[in-house]
Design an enzyme around this catalytic site. Structure first.
Site, short mmCIF file in Angstrom:
data_model
loop_
_atom_site.label_atom_id
_atom_site.label_comp_id
_atom_site.label_asym_id
_atom_site.label_seq_id
_atom_site.Cartn_x
_atom_site.Cartn_y
_atom_site.Cartn_z
N HIS A 205 0.77 -1.28 0.08
CA HIS A 205 -0.25 -0.19 -0.06
C HIS A 205 1.05 1.08 -0.28
O HIS A 205 0.53 2.20 0.14
CB HIS A 205 -0.87 0.57 1.35
CG HIS A 205 -0.05 0.68 2.43
ND1 HIS A 205 0.09 -0.73 2.91
CD2 HIS A 205 0.03 1.74 3.60
CE1 HIS A 205 0.64 -0.31 4.02
NE2 HIS A 205 0.71 1.14 4.18
C1 UD1 Z 1 -1.90 5.67 5.61
C2 UD1 Z 1 -0.63 6.37 6.46
C3 UD1 Z 1 -0.28 5.06 6.50
C4 UD1 Z 1 -0.33 3.57 6.72
C5 UD1 Z 1 -1.51 3.37 6.25
C6 UD1 Z 1 -2.09 2.03 6.55
C7 UD1 Z 1 -0.27 8.51 6.30
C8 UD1 Z 1 0.35 9.52 5.81
N1 UD1 Z 1 -0.28 7.50 5.87
O1 UD1 Z 1 -2.00 5.30 4.72
O2 UD1 Z 1 1.29 5.22 7.15
O3 UD1 Z 1 0.41 2.91 6.56
O4 UD1 Z 1 -2.75 4.20 6.43
O5 UD1 Z 1 -3.48 1.44 5.97
O6 UD1 Z 1 -1.10 8.56 7.34
N2 UD1 Z 1 -9.36 5.08 1.31
C9 UD1 Z 1 -10.12 4.68 0.96
N3 UD1 Z 1 -10.91 3.95 2.48
C10 UD1 Z 1 -10.72 4.18 3.41
C11 UD1 Z 1 -9.24 4.87 3.88
C12 UD1 Z 1 -8.61 5.04 3.02
O7 UD1 Z 1 -10.94 4.22 0.27
O8 UD1 Z 1 -11.16 3.69 4.51
C13 UD1 Z 1 -8.87 5.53 -0.32
C14 UD1 Z 1 -8.61 6.83 -0.34
O9 UD1 Z 1 -8.86 6.47 -1.84
C15 UD1 Z 1 -7.74 7.86 -0.44
C16 UD1 Z 1 -6.55 6.29 0.28
O10 UD1 Z 1 -6.68 5.37 0.19
O11 UD1 Z 1 -7.47 8.70 -0.37
C17 UD1 Z 1 -5.18 6.69 0.94
O12 UD1 Z 1 -6.08 6.69 1.82
P1 UD1 Z 1 -4.80 7.72 3.29
O13 UD1 Z 1 -5.30 7.29 4.17
O14 UD1 Z 1 -4.81 8.96 2.83
O15 UD1 Z 1 -3.15 7.04 2.94
P2 UD1 Z 1 -3.39 5.35 3.43
O16 UD1 Z 1 -2.77 4.68 1.71
O17 UD1 Z 1 -3.90 4.69 3.62
#
Ligand code: UD1
Length: 364
Positions: A205
């Site tokens: 991820h």
């Molecule tokens: C985040 C953390 C990362 C951690 C990871 C664990 C930061 C900078 N990154 O990364 O350190 O290892 O979580 O999973 O804080 N999304 C969904 N549903 C959700 C959550 C996210 O669809 O419930 C999608 C959205 O399109 C979002 C993308 O995932 O834009 C990324 O989510 P985000 O929380 O920004 O970062 P992660 O890649 O999950």
């Protein structure tokens, strides 16, 4: 004393659960839980509350996804209201996600002491958003709880006073120890069509691996090759799912060539699959630690790690993203050739007890 504990994203839930359980044993501690809502899908959030017996959050900030600036700012604005209202004695944050830094920064500006669990980890790679979160959160923290000696060295080098640093072990391992029995009883393997045969567990991820289509395609192609040797189970993170879809390649994203794609899994099912895997391929930080504790071979698809103890002592090897190296290393492990490790000191399931003892000594 009143403590506001913060969770936001998936790995935070595992880390906070043992701490809250321990705090709740002491009537002198009023422990509140704030969920920023950084992660919000059922599989990325709610399922962990059930699996980990976490109490429902006292405050849900519902910030959702956004750019780093937008997400961090939304957490800060809403969290400030919580702190103004609750006036806690301590804010406790875990890990290195955007919610971690955002809440530490708000507390610090309101002169509320901050405790950081999993302090001092450094990848020395500032292109990684988590590295920025780690560095800044540690600078703002008053109590820094560390998992390994390298983290102590990093903090001392950055000028943190040694009185603030406490070696307590690893709450991720506490959480694993608590869930182990339930995980052993899960029928996840059968449900996902895995019999008794060896299989590889893959998680992916990191933006550096999945946001660049060339790197992502290379990794997926190497996984296809590995899947000719052993089935590969791939629970797909939502960020990765979106990137795989945008490759618009029917080869990837549906079960084929021995790769089983699933939605993200809950804690219990994931641990069940982790414990029986022949090999784990990952870019997650927590999974590098869990495989070291379980003494399962782990190949990390990154060039660096903020958890070097999993390489120096544990079963972890950094293989980067070169497809040939990934395939070669996986085949080596699957043919029985891999380094056996040992478990780092204090990774014994009692880190939360040490943390709460130190918090009580400082505040109660
Ligand atoms: C985040 C953390 C990362 C951690 C990871 C664990 C930061 C900078 N990154 O990364 O350190 O290892 O979580 O999973 O804080 N999304 C969904 N549903 C959700 C959550 C996210 O669809 O419930 C999608 C959205 O399109 C979002 C993308 O995932 O834009 C990324 O989510 P985000 O929380 O920004 O970062 P992660 O890649 O999950």
């Amino acid at each position: 004393m009143k403590v506001v504990n913060v969770v936001g994203a998936r790995p935070n839930f595992m880390k906070i659960a043992p701490i809250i359980r321990e705090m709740n044993r002491f009537p002198a501690i009023q422990s509140l839980l704030v969920h920023t809502g950084q992660h919000y899908d059922f599989e990325m959030s709610q399922t962990f509350f059930q699996d980990l017996d976490l109490p429902m959050p006292d405050f849900h900030l519902d910030v959702g996804s956004g750019s780093h600036a937008v997400q961090t700012a939304r957490v800060m604005m809403t969290f400030e209201d919580v702190l103004e209202r609750e006036k806690p004695d301590l804010v406790l944050v875990v890990g290195d996600v955007n919610s971690t830094l955002a809440c530490a920064l708000v507390a610090s500006k309101l002169c509320i002491p901050v405790a950081h669990v999993e302090a001092g980890l450094r990848s020395f790679d500032r292109t990684m958003p988590e590295e920025v979160n780690r560095l800044l959160t540690d600078q703002l923290s008053d109590l820094l709880f560390v998992t390994s000696p390298d983290a102590v060295d990093n903090l001392l080098r950055e000028g943190i006073a040694k009185e603030k640093i406490h070696s307590v072990g690893n709450v991720m391992i506490d959480s694993l120890c608590v869930c182990k029995e339930k995980a052993l009883a899960s029928n996840a393997r059968a449900r996902l069509g895995l019999g008794g045969e060896p299989y590889v567990l893959l998680t992916l991820h990191r933006p550096s691996n999945v946001d660049d289509p060339v790197i992502l395609r290379n990794i997926l192609q190497s996984i296809q090759q590995i899947s000719r040797r052993a089935k590969v189970l791939f629970p797909v993170h939502p960020r990765t799912a979106a990137r795989v879809r945008s490759l618009s390649d029917p080869e990837f994203g549906s079960d084929s060539n021995g790769i089983i794609f699933t939605n993200p899994l809950g804690r219990i099912d994931f641990l069940n699959l982790l414990m029986a895997a022949s090999l784990v391929l990952t870019d997650s930080g927590g999974i590098q630690e869990e495989t070291t504790f379980l003494q399962i071979p782990c190949l990390t698809l990154r060039d660096n790690t903020e958890r070097p103890v999993t390489v120096s002592l544990g079963t972890n090897c950094l293989v980067g993203t070169d497809p040939e190296k990934i395939v070669q290393s996986a085949i080596q492990v699957l043919s029985g050739e891999w380094k056996h490790g040992r478990i780092p000191d204090l990774w014994d399931g009692h880190a939360a007890e040490r943390i709460v003892q130190i918090v009580r000594a400082a505040f109660c």
